[in-house]
Design a protein around this motif. Structure first.
Motif, PDB file in Angstrom:
ATOM      1  N   GLY A   7     -24.081 -48.547  -3.834  1.00 20.04           N
ATOM      2  CA  GLY A   7     -24.524 -47.231  -4.291  1.00 20.04           C
ATOM      3  C   GLY A   7     -23.842 -46.083  -3.596  1.00 20.04           C
ATOM      4  O   GLY A   7     -24.311 -44.956  -3.644  1.00 20.04           O
ATOM      5  N   GLY A   8     -22.731 -46.315  -2.903  1.00 16.55           N
ATOM      6  CA  GLY A   8     -22.007 -45.264  -2.204  1.00 16.55           C
ATOM      7  C   GLY A   8     -21.235 -44.389  -3.168  1.00 16.55           C
ATOM      8  O   GLY A   8     -21.373 -44.482  -4.381  1.00 16.55           O
ATOM      9  N   PRO A   9     -20.392 -43.532  -2.639  1.00 16.00           N
ATOM     10  CA  PRO A   9     -19.614 -42.632  -3.495  1.00 16.00           C
ATOM     11  C   PRO A   9     -18.642 -43.411  -4.372  1.00 16.00           C
ATOM     12  O   PRO A   9     -18.238 -44.520  -4.042  1.00 16.00           O
ATOM     13  N   ALA A  10     -18.299 -42.832  -5.513  1.00 13.95           N
ATOM     14  CA  ALA A  10     -17.366 -43.480  -6.426  1.00 13.95           C
ATOM     15  C   ALA A  10     -16.068 -43.783  -5.696  1.00 13.95           C
ATOM     16  O   ALA A  10     -15.504 -42.913  -5.031  1.00 13.95           O
ATOM     17  N   PRO A  11     -15.564 -45.025  -5.785  1.00 15.06           N
ATOM     18  CA  PRO A  11     -14.411 -45.410  -4.959  1.00 15.06           C
ATOM     19  C   PRO A  11     -13.088 -44.891  -5.495  1.00 15.06           C
ATOM     20  O   PRO A  11     -12.914 -44.647  -6.690  1.00 15.06           O
ATOM     21  N   LEU A  12     -12.147 -44.734  -4.578  1.00 17.15           N
ATOM     22  CA  LEU A  12     -10.749 -44.495  -4.916  1.00 17.15           C
ATOM     23  C   LEU A  12     -10.051 -45.846  -4.827  1.00 17.15           C
ATOM     24  O   LEU A  12     -10.107 -46.517  -3.797  1.00 17.15           O
ATOM     25  N   ILE A  13      -9.416 -46.261  -5.918  1.00 15.57           N
ATOM     26  CA  ILE A  13      -8.768 -47.567  -5.998  1.00 15.57           C
ATOM     27  C   ILE A  13      -7.285 -47.346  -6.296  1.00 15.57           C
ATOM     28  O   ILE A  13      -6.939 -46.650  -7.248  1.00 15.57           O
ATOM     29  N   ALA A  14      -6.426 -47.937  -5.473  1.00  7.75           N
ATOM     30  CA  ALA A  14      -4.978 -47.788  -5.655  1.00  7.75           C
ATOM     31  C   ALA A  14      -4.395 -49.057  -6.251  1.00  7.75           C
ATOM     32  O   ALA A  14      -4.720 -50.167  -5.814  1.00  7.75           O
ATOM     33  N   LEU A  15      -3.523 -48.897  -7.246  1.00  6.74           N
ATOM     34  CA  LEU A  15      -2.810 -50.008  -7.854  1.00  6.74           C
ATOM     35  C   LEU A  15      -1.319 -49.674  -7.877  1.00  6.74           C
ATOM     36  O   LEU A  15      -0.934 -48.529  -8.152  1.00  6.74           O
ATOM     37  N   ALA A  32     -11.171 -53.197 -16.687  1.00  8.42           N
ATOM     38  CA  ALA A  32     -12.216 -54.094 -16.184  1.00  8.42           C
ATOM     39  C   ALA A  32     -12.905 -53.513 -14.955  1.00  8.42           C
ATOM     40  O   ALA A  32     -14.129 -53.642 -14.788  1.00  8.42           O
ATOM     41  N   LEU A  33     -12.142 -52.871 -14.066  1.00  8.12           N
ATOM     42  CA  LEU A  33     -12.753 -52.250 -12.892  1.00  8.12           C
ATOM     43  C   LEU A  33     -13.596 -51.039 -13.270  1.00  8.12           C
ATOM     44  O   LEU A  33     -14.653 -50.789 -12.676  1.00  8.12           O
ATOM     45  N   ARG A  34     -13.149 -50.300 -14.277  1.00 13.93           N
ATOM     46  CA  ARG A  34     -13.928 -49.124 -14.696  1.00 13.93           C
ATOM     47  C   ARG A  34     -15.281 -49.531 -15.282  1.00 13.93           C
ATOM     48  O   ARG A  34     -16.258 -48.776 -15.194  1.00 13.93           O
ATOM     49  N   ALA A  35     -15.335 -50.719 -15.867  1.00 14.87           N
ATOM     50  CA  ALA A  35     -16.626 -51.210 -16.363  1.00 14.87           C
ATOM     51  C   ALA A  35     -17.606 -51.414 -15.209  1.00 14.87           C
ATOM     52  O   ALA A  35     -18.823 -51.280 -15.385  1.00 14.87           O
ATOM     53  N   ARG A  36     -17.086 -51.724 -14.023  1.00 11.72           N
ATOM     54  CA  ARG A  36     -17.930 -51.897 -12.836  1.00 11.72           C
ATOM     55  C   ARG A  36     -18.160 -50.578 -12.097  1.00 11.72           C
ATOM     56  O   ARG A  36     -19.223 -50.363 -11.522  1.00 11.72           O
ATOM     57  N   PHE A  42      -8.449 -43.959 -10.104  1.00 10.16           N
ATOM     58  CA  PHE A  42      -7.383 -44.944  -9.953  1.00 10.16           C
ATOM     59  C   PHE A  42      -6.052 -44.218  -9.765  1.00 10.16           C
ATOM     60  O   PHE A  42      -5.671 -43.383 -10.594  1.00 10.16           O
ATOM     61  N   VAL A  43      -5.337 -44.539  -8.682  1.00 15.21           N
ATOM     62  CA  VAL A  43      -4.088 -43.846  -8.354  1.00 15.21           C
ATOM     63  C   VAL A  43      -3.032 -44.863  -7.927  1.00 15.21           C
ATOM     64  O   VAL A  43      -3.345 -46.027  -7.673  1.00 15.21           O
ATOM     65  N   GLY A  44      -1.771 -44.403  -7.826  1.00 19.00           N
ATOM     66  CA  GLY A  44      -0.698 -45.245  -7.317  1.00 19.00           C
ATOM     67  C   GLY A  44       0.538 -45.169  -8.181  1.00 19.00           C
ATOM     68  O   GLY A  44       1.020 -44.084  -8.500  1.00 19.00           O
ATOM     69  N   ALA A  52      -2.873 -44.587 -19.930  1.00 20.46           N
ATOM     70  CA  ALA A  52      -3.765 -44.464 -21.088  1.00 20.46           C
ATOM     71  C   ALA A  52      -5.202 -44.852 -20.738  1.00 20.46           C
ATOM     72  O   ALA A  52      -6.145 -44.464 -21.433  1.00 20.46           O
ATOM     73  N   GLN A  53      -5.364 -45.599 -19.628  1.00 21.43           N
ATOM     74  CA  GLN A  53      -6.703 -45.977 -19.153  1.00 21.43           C
ATOM     75  C   GLN A  53      -7.246 -44.977 -18.132  1.00 21.43           C
ATOM     76  O   GLN A  53      -8.262 -45.240 -17.489  1.00 21.43           O
ATOM     77  N   GLY A  54      -6.570 -43.840 -17.979  1.00 26.72           N
ATOM     78  CA  GLY A  54      -7.037 -42.823 -17.045  1.00 26.72           C
ATOM     79  C   GLY A  54      -6.470 -42.971 -15.650  1.00 26.72           C
ATOM     80  O   GLY A  54      -6.975 -42.354 -14.694  1.00 26.72           O
ATOM     81  N   PHE A  55      -5.385 -43.754 -15.510  1.00 28.26           N
ATOM     82  CA  PHE A  55      -4.755 -43.962 -14.218  1.00 28.26           C
ATOM     83  C   PHE A  55      -3.863 -42.771 -13.869  1.00 28.26           C
ATOM     84  O   PHE A  55      -3.147 -42.239 -14.718  1.00 28.26           O
ATOM     85  N   GLU A  56      -3.884 -42.358 -12.589  1.00 24.68           N
ATOM     86  CA  GLU A  56      -3.058 -41.250 -12.101  1.00 24.68           C
ATOM     87  C   GLU A  56      -1.842 -41.822 -11.373  1.00 24.68           C
ATOM     88  O   GLU A  56      -1.960 -42.340 -10.261  1.00 24.68           O
ATOM     89  N   SER A  57      -0.681 -41.771 -12.030  1.00 26.74           N
ATOM     90  CA  SER A  57       0.528 -42.339 -11.441  1.00 26.74           C
ATOM     91  C   SER A  57       1.235 -41.299 -10.586  1.00 26.74           C
ATOM     92  O   SER A  57       1.632 -40.237 -11.076  1.00 26.74           O
TER      93      SER A  57
END
Length: 413
Positions: A7-15, A32-36, A42-44, A52-57
């Motif tokens: 229940g913590g803050p929304a995570p920052l996930i790098a790919l 799949a991760l956004r469903a969770r 999402f960055v990287g 197209a899935q909302g990833f920040e490149s």
């Protein structure tokens, strides 16, 4: 559903994806991760599918899409600068997890630096430790807290080195039905339902076509001369390969029915065929998932082949993925579901004889199809979900020990 672990803050996930195939894997993984974690950021490094899935490149994925030693050497200074800048930027952002997607030459070095600095890291798509020197598994473990494996035999190899590895299933296994529809594929390609069909795939790169195009097309002509009414379909991997195939066919004698050259549609061509003649590589896995008996051929440069043999770099006596998987899944140490003709054995005459042997043995073709269906199921880590879902679960589990009160990316251990 919580938007973050505990229940913590929304995570920052790098790919970090380095080529087109990684972009597809990354796009499915982001979804799949956004469903969770619906509010995750999402960055990287990623391509158009990930974006197209909302990833920040942060960088253009084409900066890492290099093939061959010469290209890498020519761009090495720029790649080293990019890696240094990327590591600094990730250390400043401190994401909850960093996932390197394939591209091991670049990503494993980045992951190692980040893991040493206390960030959690995962590597998605294990390098082929089952085919080459197994000691590489230990090196990968110094970079990744968790390795996500596409093949079921890989986690046991990592376990021998004390490395956490999870089998998540192969994404291609989700894209093929368990029972292939030959009639629908033939209708889509406008092929007769009752004619014998041979699909020929001599590789997706220019170097492969240069070595295999001649013997493969000659073999197809020999098979066509022996089987009345045979239809030969040749799907080109890309427009450049299409033109090169046209040029090869124009030089060939036209004494039998002209092959049906396709712009893409490799999966449909495989599904429409009775037998597939193809180059060793990922295409053999696709033909297996299409449930089509196949003959596999391959040649590398004579120098590369002799070096690999001399140094005993290969740890397997079979090369095609269906044969490797069959042994790994307990079908027998000597089983060869896909005949292999490698290097000096990869001649038009031997390829044609192997293809004709499959056409003339319906019982053997049926047994191969049944074995391929079994292997297809073995490549599904979770038959109720996709490979991307399984990978997302393994990554979420890696993120779980995070303390929601600590800054993102800082674990307790």
């Amino acid at each position: 559903m919580n938007n973050a672990p505990h229940g913590g803050p929304a995570p920052l996930i790098a790919l970090l994806a380095g080529e087109d195939s990684g972009d597809q894997l990354g796009a499915d993984l982001v979804a799949a991760l956004r469903a969770r974690y619906p509010d995750a950021r999402f960055v990287g490094i990623g391509g158009k599918r990930m974006q197209a899935q909302g990833f920040e490149s942060w960088y253009d994925i084409r900066e890492l899409s290099l093939f061959g030693l010469a290209e890498v050497v020519a761009h090495l200074p720029r790649l080293l600068r990019l890696r240094k800048e990327l590591v600094a930027r990730l250390l400043a952002a401190r994401p909850a997890v960093v996932v390197g997607i394939d591209a091991p030459d670049f990503n494993l070095g980045v992951e190692r630096r980040l893991k040493q600095a206390g960030l959690r890291t995962a590597h998605y798509v294990s390098p082929s430790v089952w085919a080459w020197r197994e000691k590489r598994a230990a090196k990968i473990g110094r970079s990744a807290d968790r390795v996500l494996c596409l093949f079921p035999m890989e986690p046991a190899i990592y376990a021998r080195h004390g490395i956490d590895a999870h089998f998540t299933g192969h994404p291609l296994a989700d894209r093929f039905p368990l029972v292939s529809d030959r009639a629908a594929a033939r209708e889509a390609l406008q092929l007769p339902l009752d004619a014998p069909v041979l699909a020929v795939l001599p590789g997706s790169r220019g170097s492969e076509l240069a070595r295999l195009g001649g013997p493969f097309l000659d073999a197809a002509r020999r098979v066509a001369a022996a089987i009345p009414g045979l239809r030969v379909v040749i799907p080109a991997a890309n427009p450049r390969m299409l033109e090169r195939l046209r040029a090869l066919l124009a030089q060939a004698p036209q004494d039998t029915t002209a092959p049906h050259l396709l712009d893409g549609h490799a999966h449909e061509a495989m599904q429409a065929a009775d037998v597939v003649l193809l180059a060793s590589g990922t295409a053999t896995l696709e033909a297996m998932l299409a449930k089509r008996p196949m003959v596999v051929g391959y040649r590398v440069s004579p120098v590369s082949y002799r070096i690999a043999k001399l140094l005993r770099m290969l740890k397997t006596d079979v090369y095609a993925l269906p044969n490797i998987l069959a042994r790994a899944c307990g079908m027998g140490e000597r089983v060869v579901l896909a005949p292999e003709l490698m290097q000096d054995d990869c001649t038009a005459a031997k390829l044609a004889d192997a293809v004709l042997a499959l056409f003339n043995d319906s019982e053997r073709r049926g047994a191969i199809v049944a074995a391929f269906e079994q292997l297809h199921r073995a490549l599904r880590a979770d038959l109720a979900g996709s490979a991307a879902d399984a990978a997302a679960g393994a990554i979420a589990d890696l993120m779980e020990p995070l303390n929601p009160l600590s800054p993102p990316g800082r674990g307790l251990g």
